[in-house]
Design a protein around this motif. Structure first.
Motif, PDB file in Angstrom:
ATOM      1  N   LEU A 107       0.955  -1.201  -0.024  1.00 32.79           N
ATOM      2  CA  LEU A 107      -0.076  -0.036   0.036  1.00 32.79           C
ATOM      3  C   LEU A 107       0.699   1.205  -0.052  1.00 32.79           C
ATOM      4  O   LEU A 107       0.449   2.362  -0.928  1.00 32.79           O
ATOM      5  CB  LEU A 107      -1.030   0.042   1.149  1.00 32.79           C
ATOM      6  CG  LEU A 107      -1.803   0.941   1.388  1.00 32.79           C
ATOM      7  CD1 LEU A 107      -2.855   1.319   0.119  1.00 32.79           C
ATOM      8  CD2 LEU A 107      -2.730   1.217   2.567  1.00 32.79           C
ATOM      9  N   GLY A 165       0.353   1.628   6.055  1.00 36.53           N
ATOM     10  CA  GLY A 165       0.248   2.084   4.909  1.00 36.53           C
ATOM     11  C   GLY A 165       0.228   3.598   4.611  1.00 36.53           C
ATOM     12  O   GLY A 165       1.158   4.313   3.769  1.00 36.53           O
ATOM     13  N   TRP A 169       4.337   5.990   3.018  1.00 38.03           N
ATOM     14  CA  TRP A 169       4.337   6.449   1.555  1.00 38.03           C
ATOM     15  C   TRP A 169       5.286   7.526   1.422  1.00 38.03           C
ATOM     16  O   TRP A 169       6.040   7.620   0.247  1.00 38.03           O
ATOM     17  CB  TRP A 169       3.025   6.528   1.224  1.00 38.03           C
ATOM     18  CG  TRP A 169       2.277   8.006   1.516  1.00 38.03           C
ATOM     19  CD1 TRP A 169       1.659   8.053   2.768  1.00 38.03           C
ATOM     20  CD2 TRP A 169       2.559   9.480   1.131  1.00 38.03           C
ATOM     21  NE1 TRP A 169       1.352   9.483   2.567  1.00 38.03           N
ATOM     22  CE2 TRP A 169       1.759  10.123   1.650  1.00 38.03           C
ATOM     23  CE3 TRP A 169       3.287   9.910  -0.063  1.00 38.03           C
ATOM     24  CZ2 TRP A 169       1.840  11.499   1.621  1.00 38.03           C
ATOM     25  CZ3 TRP A 169       3.110  10.973  -0.615  1.00 38.03           C
ATOM     26  CH2 TRP A 169       2.763  11.943   0.619  1.00 38.03           C
TER      27      TRP A 169
END
Length: 296
Positions: A107, A165, A169
């Motif tokens: 993710l 997730g 990122w």
């Protein structure tokens, strides 16, 4: 007239260029730790797939007459405070740890890759907005941000995936953006522009394949980090909830018996240590294979 040597040279096929798998195989053959890590990861995957058939006991069966038994032939790693076989719960915890390592990492990779390529390719205000959002994400302590997400959404395995997730990122986006900034000035990208290829197609067919090796390395190194975060959240009580056989939760439940029954906390802690080291060794091998600066 052509000589015999010239004719042979023209008839011989050119040697095939090394493929991505060839580079990985060559690097792993020269790195014993990477081979060991790959072997351990393979064993973990097999355990996760076959655990219903290889586990010696029911992971949720409570037997208070068998509570806190020391390791023996009937219970190789002993039992916990509810009399449940510790080895069985650790084996079932392998599934959770691999899922927690793979799903949030994928993710984060998906969000970070999309954000990084768009930011680096378009530039301008789009780049400024995405990078400032990434700066905000990086400015927050990762553990604190994950705990806030968990407290907001509630403690469950799905919410752990979302929390980890969301946390991971931003760093990936910055790495992908830096590579995209370099790639968008290359001749093949400019040629695609000149031929009227649309920007989304250029990003998908020309930019993404060239950042894929870096993404593979980041993904392999992100898995052990996600496992550590899940263990930490479960240890603090905001991750997996009882009776889920999460390794972090097993350590948290065993800390009260650290002096009277140390195996309850030590065994799942060793499982976490071995798994994280295995993925890190494997990730180092992939980095040696795919990073051009690591090659001779």
């Amino acid at each position: 007239m052509e000589t015999l040597e010239t004719m042979l040279e023209t008839e011989l096929p050119a040697e095939p260029a090394d493929t991505l798998l060839d580079d990985i195989g060559h690097a792993f053959r020269n790195n014993r730790l990477a081979i060991a890590g790959l072997g351990v990861v393979g064993c973990l995957v097999l355990v996760a797939l076959l655990v219903p058939w290889i586990s010696p006991h029911d992971p949720f069966q409570v037997d208070l007459d068998q509570r806190l038994l020391a390791p023996s032939w009937s219970h190789w790693l002993g039992t916990d405070k509810f009399g449940r076989d510790l080895l069985t719960r650790i084996l079932y915890g392998t599934r959770i740890s691999l899922m927690v390592g793979l799903v949030p990492s994928f993710l984060s990779m998906l969000i970070g890759t999309l954000m990084g390529i768009v930011s680096g390719f378009y530039g301008g205000k789009t780049d400024f907005a995405i990078m400032r959002l990434a700066d905000v994400m990086i400015a927050f302590p990762s553990l604190l941000l994950a705990m806030v997400v968990m407290y907001t959404l509630g403690a469950s395995l799905i919410n752990i995936f979302i929390a980890l997730g969301v946390v991971g990122w931003a760093g990936i986006a910055r790495v992908v953006r830096s590579q995209t900034l370099s790639l968008r000035t290359k001749e093949f990208v400019e040629a695609a522009h000149a031929n009227g290829v649309r920007r989304p197609v250029i990003m998908l067919r020309h930019i993404f394949p060239n950042v894929l090796p870096t993404l593979i390395v980041l993904f392999s190194l992100g898995i052990p980090e996600a496992i550590m975060w899940e263990s930490t959240l479960s240890f603090l009580g905001v991750g997996a909830q009882p009776p889920t056989p999460s390794w972090g939760l097993l350590v948290a439940n065993g800390k009260a018996f650290l002096f009277s029954a140390p195996w309850v906390a030590i065994a799942p802690g060793v499982a976490i240590l071995i798994t994280v080291l295995a993925f890190n060794f494997m990730g180092d091998g992939l980095r040696d294979a795919l990073d051009p600066y690591m090659k001779d």
